[in-house]
Design an enzyme around this catalytic site. Structure first.
Site, PDB file in Angstrom:
ATOM      1  N   LYS A 159       0.352 -18.524  11.236  1.00  8.97           N
ATOM      2  CA  LYS A 159       0.311 -20.241  10.858  1.00  8.97           C
ATOM      3  C   LYS A 159      -0.921 -19.778   9.722  1.00  8.97           C
ATOM      4  CE  LYS A 159       1.829 -22.572  14.384  1.00  8.97           C
ATOM      5  NZ  LYS A 159       1.529 -22.852  16.060  1.00  8.97           N
TER       6      LYS A 159
ATOM      7  N   LYS B  22      13.794 -19.804  10.717  1.00  6.49           N
ATOM      8  CA  LYS B  22      13.657 -20.213  11.786  1.00  6.49           C
ATOM      9  C   LYS B  22      14.057 -21.450  11.039  1.00  6.49           C
ATOM     10  CE  LYS B  22      11.327 -21.235  14.598  1.00  6.49           C
ATOM     11  NZ  LYS B  22      10.798 -21.286  16.055  1.00  6.49           N
TER      12      LYS B  22
ATOM     13  N   LYS C 289      10.164 -27.470  13.245  1.00  7.08           N
ATOM     14  CA  LYS C 289       9.804 -28.657  12.436  1.00  7.08           C
ATOM     15  C   LYS C 289       8.205 -28.137  11.132  1.00  7.08           C
ATOM     16  CE  LYS C 289       8.541 -29.633  16.928  1.00  7.08           C
ATOM     17  NZ  LYS C 289       7.972 -30.078  18.060  1.00  7.08           N
TER      18      LYS C 289
HETATM   19  P1  ADP Z   1       8.461 -25.751  17.153  1.00  9.67           P
HETATM   20  O1  ADP Z   1       8.993 -24.403  16.458  1.00  9.67           O
HETATM   21  O2  ADP Z   1       9.491 -26.933  15.868  1.00  9.67           O
HETATM   22  O3  ADP Z   1       7.580 -26.877  16.333  1.00  9.67           O
HETATM   23  P2  ADP Z   1       8.114 -25.905  19.180  1.00  9.67           P
HETATM   24  O4  ADP Z   1       7.654 -25.107  18.909  1.00  9.67           O
HETATM   25  O5  ADP Z   1       7.670 -27.051  20.082  1.00  9.67           O
HETATM   26  O6  ADP Z   1       9.679 -25.907  17.690  1.00  9.67           O
HETATM   27  O7  ADP Z   1       9.733 -24.845  20.113  1.00  9.67           O
HETATM   28  C1  ADP Z   1       9.731 -26.181  22.051  1.00  9.67           C
HETATM   29  C2  ADP Z   1      11.173 -25.261  22.354  1.00  9.67           C
HETATM   30  O8  ADP Z   1      12.093 -25.320  21.362  1.00  9.67           O
HETATM   31  C3  ADP Z   1      10.324 -23.786  21.951  1.00  9.67           C
HETATM   32  O9  ADP Z   1      10.771 -22.832  24.055  1.00  9.67           O
HETATM   33  C4  ADP Z   1      10.955 -22.609  20.942  1.00  9.67           C
HETATM   34  O10 ADP Z   1      11.086 -21.398  21.244  1.00  9.67           O
HETATM   35  C5  ADP Z   1      11.928 -23.181  20.869  1.00  9.67           C
HETATM   36  N1  ADP Z   1      12.394 -23.416  19.407  1.00  9.67           N
HETATM   37  C6  ADP Z   1      11.834 -23.958  18.663  1.00  9.67           C
HETATM   38  N2  ADP Z   1      12.563 -23.895  17.544  1.00  9.67           N
HETATM   39  C7  ADP Z   1      13.811 -22.843  17.800  1.00  9.67           C
HETATM   40  C8  ADP Z   1      14.952 -21.970  17.483  1.00  9.67           C
HETATM   41  N3  ADP Z   1      14.845 -22.343  15.614  1.00  9.67           N
HETATM   42  N4  ADP Z   1      15.848 -21.500  17.339  1.00  9.67           N
HETATM   43  C9  ADP Z   1      15.496 -21.615  19.309  1.00  9.67           C
HETATM   44  N5  ADP Z   1      14.590 -21.856  19.885  1.00  9.67           N
HETATM   45  C10 ADP Z   1      14.212 -23.010  19.494  1.00  9.67           C
END
Ligand code: ADP
Ligand code: TRP
Length: 325
Positions: A111, A191, A194
Site C-alpha cells: 500500500k 489480482k 477494489k
Molecule cells: P479488496 O482487495 O477488493 O479490497 P477485501 O480486502 O475486502 O477485497 O477482501 C475481502 C475478502 O475477499 C478477503 O477474504 C480476500 O482475501 C478476498 N478476496 C479479495 N479479492 C480477491 C481475489 N481477487 N481473489 C480471491 N479472493 C479475494
C-alpha cells in the site's frame, strides 16, 4: 468449531470476494458450523475517512452478504465496531507485538509503495485483524490468499500473548484457503481488488456487467488464429463459471481459431449474469428495507459482544489489569 471472517466495507462487492471468501462463508454456514461474519469498518477507516462512502459501503456490504446467502438466523452477522472490545484487545496485542513483525507485513508495504499515505492505523492493521479473530475464540478463518500473512501474524500474536500471560488464554486459529480460487484475476490480469479499479462487480446490472467484461485486457491475436487459453484473462474467469462440458468446448474453440476474444467476453458476461441473477433480485428487494438489515446486524452484535466480553474478562484478569468498576 467456530468459523470467523470479515470483509471491509470499502466499496462494492466483486467476484474475487465471492470466490475467494463469501462462497466459503455460505458453505461453512450451511454445513452447520458456528459462523461469525462481520463488516470490518474499523479496518476501512485506515484507507478512507469519507463518512458518506463508509456508510453507503457498510449498507451495501450487509445487504450484499445476506443476498449472497449469509443467513442471519444461522450465522452471527455483525458490524465490527458494535464490539468495541476488539479495540481493547488490539492494545494488549500491540504490547506483545514486536515492531519487526509489522514492518515485514507485505500488504502494508504494497500500500505504501502504491502511494497510499501511511497512518498508524494502517501499520497496525494486522494487529486489529488478529484481535478480531482471537476475541471470538475462532478455530478456522476462511479468506483469500492475500490474507495468508495476516493469519500467520495472528497465530504468532496468539502465541506471544499466551506466553506472556498464560497458556490457552487464546485459541490459535487456522486459515482456510481454497487454492483453486485463492486469487481471482481482475480485468487487467492482476489480482482483482477494489484498490486496483479492476473489478467485476457482483451487484451491477446485466448490461454494465457485459460492458465490463468487454474491457478485459487481451492480446491482439486476430479472430481467425488459434489462441492459448492458459494465458488469457477472459478464459481464467470463464473457468470459474462454466460447466466442465462448456469449458472443454470453449477451450477447443480457442485452440482451433475462428473464436474471438469478443465471443468469449460476451459469453462470460452471460455466465456471470446467470450466476448472480437470484442474488441480484434479493439485493433489490432487501435494499428497500435498510431498517430490517440494521436490526439483523444489531442482533448479531449482541451475540458477538457476549463472547468478546468473556474473552476480555479472562485477559484483564490474567494480565494484572485492575478493573475497579
Ligand atoms: P479488496 O482487495 O477488493 O479490497 P477485501 O480486502 O475486502 O477485497 O477482501 C475481502 C475478502 O475477499 C478477503 O477474504 C480476500 O482475501 C478476498 N478476496 C479479495 N479479492 C480477491 C481475489 N481477487 N481473489 C480471491 N479472493 C479475494
Ligand atoms: N483484512 C481482511 C481483508 O482485507 C478483512 C478482515 C479484517 C478480516 N478482519 C478480519 C478477515 C478477520 C478475516 C478475519 O479482506
Amino acid at each position: 468449531m467456530r468459523i470467523l471472517s470479515g470483509v471491509q466495507p470499502s466499496g462494492r462487492l466483486h467476484i474475487g470476494n465471492w470466490f475467494g471468501a463469501i462462497r466459503q462463508f455460505v458453505k461453512l454456514q450451511n454445513d452447520g458450523h458456528d459462523c461469525f461474519y462481520f463488516l470490518a469498518n474499523y479496518h476501512a477507516l485506515t484507507s478512507s475517512q469519507d463518512k458518506a462512502f463508509l456508510a453507503e459501503s457498510t449498507m451495501h456490504l450487509a445487504t450484499g452478504m445476506i443476498s449472497l446467502g449469509i443467513d442471519p438466523e444461522k450465522s452471527t452477522l455483525f458490524v465490527q465496531s458494535d464490539v468495541p472490545q476488539v479495540a481493547e484487545l488490539t492494545w494488549f496485542l500491540n504490547c506483545v507485538c514486536p515492531m519487526g513483525l509489522l514492518e515485514r507485513a507485505t500488504s502494508f508495504k504494497d500500500k505504501v509503495q502504491r502511494g497510499i499515505q501511511a497512518n498508524v492505523g494502517l501499520f497496525d492493521y494486522p494487529v486489529l485483524q488478529a484481535a478480531d479473530i482471537l476475541i471470538y475464540d475462532s478455530n478456522v478463518v476462511p479468506v483469500g490468499a492475500d490474507q495468508k500473512q495476516h493469519l500467520e501474524i495472528t497465530r504468532d500474536l496468539a502465541g506471544k500473548l499466551n506466553l506472556a500471560w498464560g497458556d490457552n488464554l487464546l485459541v490459535v486459529p487456522e486459515p482456510y484457503i481454497v487454492e483453486s480460487t485463492a486469487v481471482v484475476p481482475g480485468i487487467d490480469g492482476q489480482k482483482m481488488s477494489k484498490s486496483y479499479d479492476n473489478t467485476i462487480e457482483i451487484f451491477a446490472t446485466d448490461k454494465a456487467t457485459t460492458k465490463r467484461c468487454r474491457q478485459i485486457v487481451t492480446d491482439s491475436t486476430p479472430l481467425e488464429d488459434p489462441k492459448d487459453p492458459a494465458t488469457c484473462n477472459v478464459f481464467s474467469l470463464i473457468k470459474l463459471f462454466a460447466s466442465p462440458e462448456e469449458l472443454a468446448e470453449i477451450e477447443a474453440a480457442y485452440r482451433a481459431g475462428g473464436y474471438g476474444y469478443g465471443h468469449a467476453k460476451n459469453r462470460l458476461g452471460e455466465l456471470i449474469n446467470a450466476e448472480f441473477a437470484q442474488a441480484r433480485e434479493r439485493y433489490e428487494q432487501l435494499r428497500s428495507r435498510p431498517d430490517d438489515v440494521k436490526d439483523m446486524l444489531a442482533e448479531g452484535g449482541r451475540k458477538a459482544r457476549k463472547v468478546a466480553d468473556a474473552t476480555m474478562a479472562r485477559i484483564r484478569e490474567a494480565s494484572g489489569i485492575l478493573t475497579s468498576y
